[in-house]
Design a protein around this motif. Structure first.
Motif, PDB file in Angstrom:
ATOM      1  N   ARG A  17       2.376  42.155  53.225  1.00 10.53           N
ATOM      2  CA  ARG A  17       2.908  41.314  52.148  1.00 10.53           C
ATOM      3  C   ARG A  17       2.903  39.846  52.565  1.00 10.53           C
ATOM      4  O   ARG A  17       2.542  38.966  51.786  1.00 10.53           O
ATOM      5  CB  ARG A  17       4.333  41.761  51.823  1.00 10.53           C
ATOM      6  CG  ARG A  17       4.996  40.970  50.686  1.00 10.53           C
ATOM      7  CD  ARG A  17       6.472  41.375  50.551  1.00 10.53           C
ATOM      8  NE  ARG A  17       7.146  40.660  49.492  1.00 10.53           N
ATOM      9  CZ  ARG A  17       7.474  41.172  48.299  1.00 10.53           C
ATOM     10  NH1 ARG A  17       7.166  42.413  48.023  1.00 10.53           N
ATOM     11  NH2 ARG A  17       8.106  40.448  47.390  1.00 10.53           N
TER      12      ARG A  17
ATOM     13  N   HIS B 202      13.470  35.194  53.146  1.00 11.21           N
ATOM     14  CA  HIS B 202      12.285  36.036  52.955  1.00 11.21           C
ATOM     15  C   HIS B 202      12.756  37.453  52.688  1.00 11.21           C
ATOM     16  O   HIS B 202      13.602  37.983  53.418  1.00 11.21           O
ATOM     17  CB  HIS B 202      11.389  35.987  54.203  1.00 11.21           C
ATOM     18  CG  HIS B 202      10.886  34.602  54.500  1.00 11.21           C
ATOM     19  ND1 HIS B 202       9.665  34.149  54.068  1.00 11.21           N
ATOM     20  CD2 HIS B 202      11.471  33.555  55.147  1.00 11.21           C
ATOM     21  CE1 HIS B 202       9.504  32.881  54.450  1.00 11.21           C
ATOM     22  NE2 HIS B 202      10.586  32.503  55.114  1.00 11.21           N
ATOM     23  N   TRP B 203      12.215  38.052  51.648  1.00 13.47           N
ATOM     24  CA  TRP B 203      12.660  39.367  51.198  1.00 13.47           C
ATOM     25  C   TRP B 203      11.423  40.218  50.964  1.00 13.47           C
ATOM     26  O   TRP B 203      10.446  39.733  50.406  1.00 13.47           O
ATOM     27  CB  TRP B 203      13.476  39.196  49.903  1.00 13.47           C
ATOM     28  CG  TRP B 203      14.211  40.411  49.464  1.00 13.47           C
ATOM     29  CD1 TRP B 203      13.839  41.264  48.453  1.00 13.47           C
ATOM     30  CD2 TRP B 203      15.446  40.917  49.977  1.00 13.47           C
ATOM     31  NE1 TRP B 203      14.775  42.256  48.320  1.00 13.47           N
ATOM     32  CE2 TRP B 203      15.769  42.076  49.241  1.00 13.47           C
ATOM     33  CE3 TRP B 203      16.312  40.505  51.003  1.00 13.47           C
ATOM     34  CZ2 TRP B 203      16.917  42.828  49.488  1.00 13.47           C
ATOM     35  CZ3 TRP B 203      17.453  41.241  51.246  1.00 13.47           C
ATOM     36  CH2 TRP B 203      17.752  42.389  50.494  1.00 13.47           C
TER      37      TRP B 203
ATOM     38  N   GLY C   6      10.998  43.206  49.314  1.00 11.50           N
ATOM     39  CA  GLY C   6      10.847  44.077  48.144  1.00 11.50           C
ATOM     40  C   GLY C   6      11.044  45.549  48.470  1.00 11.50           C
ATOM     41  O   GLY C   6      10.485  46.423  47.811  1.00 11.50           O
TER      42      GLY C   6
ATOM     43  N   GLN D 286       3.228  45.277  45.878  1.00 13.02           N
ATOM     44  CA  GLN D 286       3.887  44.484  44.838  1.00 13.02           C
ATOM     45  C   GLN D 286       3.230  43.122  44.633  1.00 13.02           C
ATOM     46  O   GLN D 286       3.452  42.476  43.606  1.00 13.02           O
ATOM     47  CB  GLN D 286       5.369  44.273  45.193  1.00 13.02           C
ATOM     48  CG  GLN D 286       6.176  45.557  45.252  1.00 13.02           C
ATOM     49  CD  GLN D 286       7.519  45.351  45.945  1.00 13.02           C
ATOM     50  OE1 GLN D 286       8.052  44.245  45.966  1.00 13.02           O
ATOM     51  NE2 GLN D 286       8.054  46.417  46.523  1.00 13.02           N
ATOM     52  N   VAL D 287       2.477  42.664  45.623  1.00 11.70           N
ATOM     53  CA  VAL D 287       1.913  41.303  45.546  1.00 11.70           C
ATOM     54  C   VAL D 287       0.394  41.253  45.735  1.00 11.70           C
ATOM     55  O   VAL D 287      -0.181  40.165  45.777  1.00 11.70           O
ATOM     56  CB  VAL D 287       2.598  40.354  46.558  1.00 11.70           C
ATOM     57  CG1 VAL D 287       4.105  40.283  46.293  1.00 11.70           C
ATOM     58  CG2 VAL D 287       2.349  40.774  47.996  1.00 11.70           C
TER      59      VAL D 287
END
Lengths: 372, 372
Positions: free
Chosen positions: A13, A327-328, A330, A39-40
């Protein structure tokens, strides 16, 4: 330029951010739908990294393939190389991050300082090696898993019951842990980041301070040079993280190697001219590498373990400090799980630590005291 | 948290980087398959931003909706608001970025310094206003399109032939152009970035210098305050860019308003604690805003116009300078098209300019001399 990534965790990610900035297209082989990197990264496929067909399909048309983790079977990496795929890092390098027994042997040949170690096949072997000691599975361990501290012969039971190959290492009397990160491009160019201090709890990285405070200049230089030499001698392409012990009597010993962006390098996202993720992407595509200079006198990273379900609520508190960089990943909250991290930087180390810890604490329901 | 973005250009693409870092899910309404932002946002749908059904579908389940451009019809934005959608910026604010006539009237009411201006409906009106002057369509123009410099009555022909509402403005005798960027959160919190100098060629932004060199401290403070006041009075949520003239006699006049991340703020990605893209995302979701401080004495941005087909080859040269930060939008090369930009920073402005121009030149086949 198109780059394939195997494994959809947070490292993939975080590679996606500089890849987007640089206009590099990504293709991802994700282990499940909706994982962190899926997700990205629009061009993702769900498949098994142990399935050569899935690997072959994802790398088609890509300039190179790289990895979120070190678990792809070596024989598959060789098969991809035989098809002409640029596997980076390649299997001949990656095997030293996959197998701690081979790593110790190779580092020994290079004269790199390591803890005393030996492959052991029985409790008697461990007793002969010397108790107390640490025993580890040579393959598959991470974040403290596959590692046992042996204080009596009984502590060996689980390890040998696992059927895995076991490496014994001396218990190192260390002052602190350090990490030396380097990037090596497919062109052979190597750059090194300043050596950092890392705080590990139960085998899990908790905090990183860049640069390592009070590290003697000659030791810093020798340690960077050691990491650069390992990267070159092992033929690493991409990021190499060399985790180290600084012993109470001032020696530096190699603990572990990782050949991918590493938790001890997350500080570079907000604290270095070029992040480890950008340099990894540039390295595996054979592009020139970016500068590794610090952008502030001190940079601190604190991991977020556990997490929250109400991220907006957490950010109300965490981002109330306007200079905190959050920073996360997900990922769903789960006890002890790495779900994000916080970076801070500035002139005052204690202030950076206080601010980063406070913000990280706001992003999890997990207390820092209870699980240390 | 889930945020919908209407429009798949590079501004949406660059919002995706901090959104990924912060763990914010995005949904994108893209104007065509494979556009810039669709390459990096998995949850995208292709549809028309003038189609209310497409807008309604994309915002379902999102905390807010924001925009890559200012072209969504005002009536659709009102319809979405009536459904309870958090439209950010809202139509009552956005209309002042969509319609230059309304913008001039409103800024006049606020006492904001503007060039002399009037709506004109005939050549006689323009002659009465005074030639030479500038005439502009009140809606739909960008990057110099929809703008005519009138030196004789004949220069008005195309404008009136278009059937659009036309605004006449005095030709300002300016020393240079400036830009003041602010972010305003849905909570009402406002932060401002240092005022920057911008170089425009044929209505297209070419270079930005942060902070604007030799800007008097009181003028800088008044200009930041003006931009903050406009953001608050107009009820902007997200980034507001106020493009300005600094006249030869030292006055500051408002040229244009944009209510989205803006080309004159791209320097913030590598030069500010919080980028305009991160602050835009935080603002439209009602999160606390990040610090806007410069991270170096000078930051320079140079646009890449035109582009190259061989990006790897271009990076061989552009990234040979290890401190250059390159940004590429994933768009096909086309004469005059904005396809990327380069940021540099440091203590020496001339050095930053030289390095950024050299890197940007390496990323395009378009000569800087020929089209200036």
């Amino acid at each position: 330029m198109t780059l394939a990534i195997i494994g959809g965790g947070q490292l993939a990610r975080m590679m996606a951010e500089p890849a987007a900035a640089l206009g590099i297209d990504l293709r991802l082989l994700a282990e499940a739908p909706g994982v962190s990197a899926a997700q990205v990264i629009p061009a993702h496929t769900v498949g098994d990294y142990r399935d050569l067909d899935a690997l072959t399909a994802i790398v088609a048309g890509c300039e190179a393939v790289t990895f979120d983790h070190e678990h792809v079977p070596t024989e598959h990496l060789h098969a991809l190389e035989a098809m002409g795929v640029a596997v980076r890092p390649g299997p001949d390098a990656l095997v030293y991050a996959q197998d701690k027994g081979l790593m110790r042997t190779r580092l020994g040949q290079l004269g790199a300082p390591c803890p005393r170690n030996a492959i052991v096949t029985s409790v008697a072997d461990v007793e002969a090696f010397g108790i107390p000691c640490v025993i580890k599975t040579t393959r598959g361990g991470y974040d403290g898993k596959g590692v046992w501290f042996v204080r009596s012969a009984a502590d060996c039971a689980d390890a040998f019951a696992s059927g895995a190959t076991i490496l014994a290492e001396e218990l190192v009397d260390f002052r602190r842990e350090l990490s030396a990160l380097v990037a090596r491009s497919a062109t052979g160019e190597v750059v090194s980041y300043p050596v950092v201090e890392t705080l590990q709890v139960d085998g899990v990285c908790r905090e990183v301070i860049a640069p390592a405070p009070d590290l003697a200049a000659d030791v810093e230089a020798e340690t960077e040079a050691l990491a650069r030499r390992i990267a070159t001698e092992l033929g690493v392409v991409g990021i190499l993280a060399v985790e180290l012990f600084e012993t109470t009597d001032g020696r530096i010993l190699v603990n572990e190697l990782a050949m991918r962006p590493h938790n001890t390098g997350h500080w570079t996202q907000d604290g270095a001219v070029t992040s480890q993720f950008e340099n990894h992407v540039r390295a595996v595509l054979g592009l020139p590498l970016g500068a590794t200079d610090l952008r502030a006198p001190y940079v601190v990273m604190v991991n977020v373990l556990g997490g929250v379900s109400d991220l907006a609520g957490a950010y109300e508190k965490a981002l109330a400090d306007p200079s905190v960089k959050a920073h996360w990943y997900g990922k769903e909250a789960r006890p002890g799980r790495k779900v994000g991290h916080v970076n801070t930087y500035g002139d005052d180390l204690e202030d950076c630590l206080t601010r980063a810890r406070r913000a990280a604490a706001a992003m999890t329901t997990e207390g820092m005291e209870g699980d240390a």
